[in-house]
Design a protein around this motif. Structure first.
Motif, PDB file in Angstrom:
ATOM      1  N   UNK A 184      -0.279  19.230  -0.073  1.00  0.00           N
ATOM      2  CA  UNK A 184       0.176  17.330  -0.133  1.00  0.00           C
ATOM      3  C   UNK A 184      -0.317  16.656   1.006  1.00  0.00           C
ATOM      4  N   UNK A 185      -1.075  17.836   2.081  1.00  0.00           N
ATOM      5  CA  UNK A 185      -1.865  17.505   2.713  1.00  0.00           C
ATOM      6  C   UNK A 185      -3.027  17.305   2.630  1.00  0.00           C
ATOM      7  N   UNK A 186      -4.031  17.274   1.908  1.00  0.00           N
ATOM      8  CA  UNK A 186      -5.444  17.158   1.174  1.00  0.00           C
ATOM      9  C   UNK A 186      -4.795  16.545   0.266  1.00  0.00           C
ATOM     10  N   UNK A 187      -3.639  15.869  -0.901  1.00  0.00           N
ATOM     11  CA  UNK A 187      -3.708  14.982  -1.612  1.00  0.00           C
ATOM     12  C   UNK A 187      -3.002  13.444  -0.582  1.00  0.00           C
ATOM     13  N   UNK A 188      -2.467  13.865   0.655  1.00  0.00           N
ATOM     14  CA  UNK A 188      -2.735  13.073   1.081  1.00  0.00           C
ATOM     15  C   UNK A 188      -4.307  12.585   1.855  1.00  0.00           C
ATOM     16  N   UNK A 189      -4.737  12.839   2.582  1.00  0.00           N
ATOM     17  CA  UNK A 189      -5.748  12.759   2.808  1.00  0.00           C
ATOM     18  C   UNK A 189      -6.839  11.900   2.071  1.00  0.00           C
ATOM     19  N   UNK A 190      -6.894  13.039   0.441  1.00  0.00           N
ATOM     20  CA  UNK A 190      -8.111  12.409   0.111  1.00  0.00           C
ATOM     21  C   UNK A 190      -7.157  10.852  -0.702  1.00  0.00           C
ATOM     22  N   UNK A 191      -5.760  10.577  -1.422  1.00  0.00           N
ATOM     23  CA  UNK A 191      -5.831   9.694  -1.556  1.00  0.00           C
ATOM     24  C   UNK A 191      -5.625   8.407  -1.109  1.00  0.00           C
ATOM     25  N   UNK A 192      -5.028   8.420   0.449  1.00  0.00           N
ATOM     26  CA  UNK A 192      -5.792   7.590   1.399  1.00  0.00           C
ATOM     27  C   UNK A 192      -6.592   7.017   1.541  1.00  0.00           C
ATOM     28  N   UNK A 193      -7.373   7.836   1.077  1.00  0.00           N
ATOM     29  CA  UNK A 193      -9.051   7.189   1.510  1.00  0.00           C
ATOM     30  C   UNK A 193      -9.050   6.424   0.162  1.00  0.00           C
ATOM     31  N   UNK A 194      -9.188   6.817  -0.835  1.00  0.00           N
ATOM     32  CA  UNK A 194      -9.105   6.135  -2.051  1.00  0.00           C
ATOM     33  C   UNK A 194      -8.766   4.995  -2.151  1.00  0.00           C
ATOM     34  N   UNK A 195      -7.416   5.104  -1.569  1.00  0.00           N
ATOM     35  CA  UNK A 195      -5.878   3.773  -1.788  1.00  0.00           C
ATOM     36  C   UNK A 195      -6.740   2.653  -0.569  1.00  0.00           C
ATOM     37  N   UNK A 196      -7.180   3.068   0.448  1.00  0.00           N
ATOM     38  CA  UNK A 196      -7.761   1.914   1.287  1.00  0.00           C
ATOM     39  C   UNK A 196      -9.023   1.228   0.659  1.00  0.00           C
TER      40      UNK A 196
END
Length: 367
Positions: free
Chosen positions: A17-29
């Motif tokens: 979940x941490x990896x998904x969060x970091x990657x997903x947050x970067x893309x969403x930003x």
């Protein structure tokens, strides 16, 4: 081992979940048009901390839910874009409801909701004011409801398993009680009858008393051997439980105790399923013991019929004295044994003034 496996699975989930969060947050930003603050190291640190906090979700769900709620609220209050950090919140709230009773989980969930909704009234990135409360509350209410349902279902399954285990233990205790009753009751009844005979003839015919005492010795020895065999079967050892192959020994003990027994066999004797064989033996043993105990005219006729799909047992004696099997496990025990195998059982006086025990035990169509 199970604890280590749980820790490992929770750690793997937290890292994922941490990896998904970091990657997903970067893309969403990159695609967000409503973020008040561009993603920076602090935002990524909040996302990572929220995800890694889930390693404690099973062991300390209250602390995990509170920590993730604070990190998520801080992330949103600072104006970062909505993103996968809310996935950490979903898992934390679900774990809280899944692993804690309502008395504990509801107050914590309300606190999590209050902390999460702070950003609704402090930032302009989402729906303003009360309009933002409904979607904001859903991030807590939905996973909490799912976790509660799963917990209730798991508890119901655990209760069912506990009840089944208790029922199996009760059935096993009853089975052991019936086995011991049949062995000890039969042996003691025969010994008492022989002892009474010995006492009666001791003064006038000591040689007959000696015969009775020898019979007592044989009967007690046989009863002890049978009791040991029964207990060995209970302990699942290699000892063989008694069956119809030992019927002649049973009839001989009854004759020595003073019961005149006539045996009739219908059909060709064959190997029976072990549980049917043991039950057949116990029914005949208990029926003849009742004749010894309660019948004034100590005569009995035993019929063993080997039908195509069943073994049929009949024990009949002239009706005199008590007609019952006492207040113990006698007739009720026999009836329960037969019923547990799906058979038929009848016991009682007949029109020709005889007391008859009749049992039909299915053998599964054994030819």
């Amino acid at each position: 081992m199970s604890t280590l496996r749980s820790w490992s699975s929770d750690a793997a989930l937290a890292v994922a979940i941490t990896l998904v969060g970091l990657v997903g947050t970067t893309i969403a930003n990159r695609w967000s048009e409503t973020a008040l603050r561009p993603l920076d190291a602090l935002g990524l640190a909040l996302v990572a901390a929220a995800g890694l906090s889930l390693v404690l979700r099973r062991w300390q769900p209250e602390i995990t839910a509170g920590a993730v709620a604070l990190l998520t609220s801080a992330y949103l209050v600072l104006g970062y874009t909505y993103g996968p950090i809310l996935l950490s919140l979903l898992v934390a709230v679900y774990s809280l409801a899944r692993h804690r009773p309502l008395a504990t989980s509801v107050p914590v969930a309300l606190g999590v909701l209050a902390v999460l909704l702070v950003h609704v009234f402090t930032t302009s990135s989402g729906l303003p004011g009360l309009l933002g409360v409904i979607p904001g509350s859903a991030w807590v209410a939905v996973p909490f409801a799912v976790g509660s349902v799963v917990r209730v279902q798991r508890e119901a399954v655990a209760r069912d398993r506990a009840e089944q285990l208790r029922q199996r233990l009760d059935d096993e205790r009853l089975r052991i009680a019936q086995e011991v009753h049949d062995v000890v009751g039969h042996g003691l009844a025969a010994i008492k009858m022989q002892a009474d005979v010995a006492l009666h003839v001791l003064a006038k015919k000591p040689e007959q008393a000696e015969v009775a005492l020898e019979a007592i010795s044989r009967t007690s020895s046989d009863a002890l051997d049978e009791l040991r065999a029964t207990l060995a079967v209970v302990r699942r050892s290699s000892a063989q439980a008694p069956g119809l192959a030992r019927l002649d020994d049973l009839l001989q003990r009854m004759r020595e105790a003073g019961v005149s027994v006539e045996l009739s066999t219908v059909g060709e004797a064959r190997q029976l399923p072990p549980v049917v064989d043991l039950t057949s033996y116990r029914i005949l043993q208990e029926s003849l013991t009742n004749v010894l105990r309660h019948s004034g005219d100590k005569r009995a006729e035993v019929t063993v019929e080997y039908a195509a799909d069943a073994v049929v047992l009949t024990v009949a004696n002239p009706l005199s004295g008590s007609t019952g099997g006492g207040g113990g496990l006698g007739l009720p025990g026999m009836r329960q044994r037969v019923a547990s195998l799906g058979g038929e059982f009848e016991a009682g006086p007949t029109a020709d003034r005889r007391f008859t025990v009749h049992a039909r035990l299915p053998t599964g169509g054994t030819p």
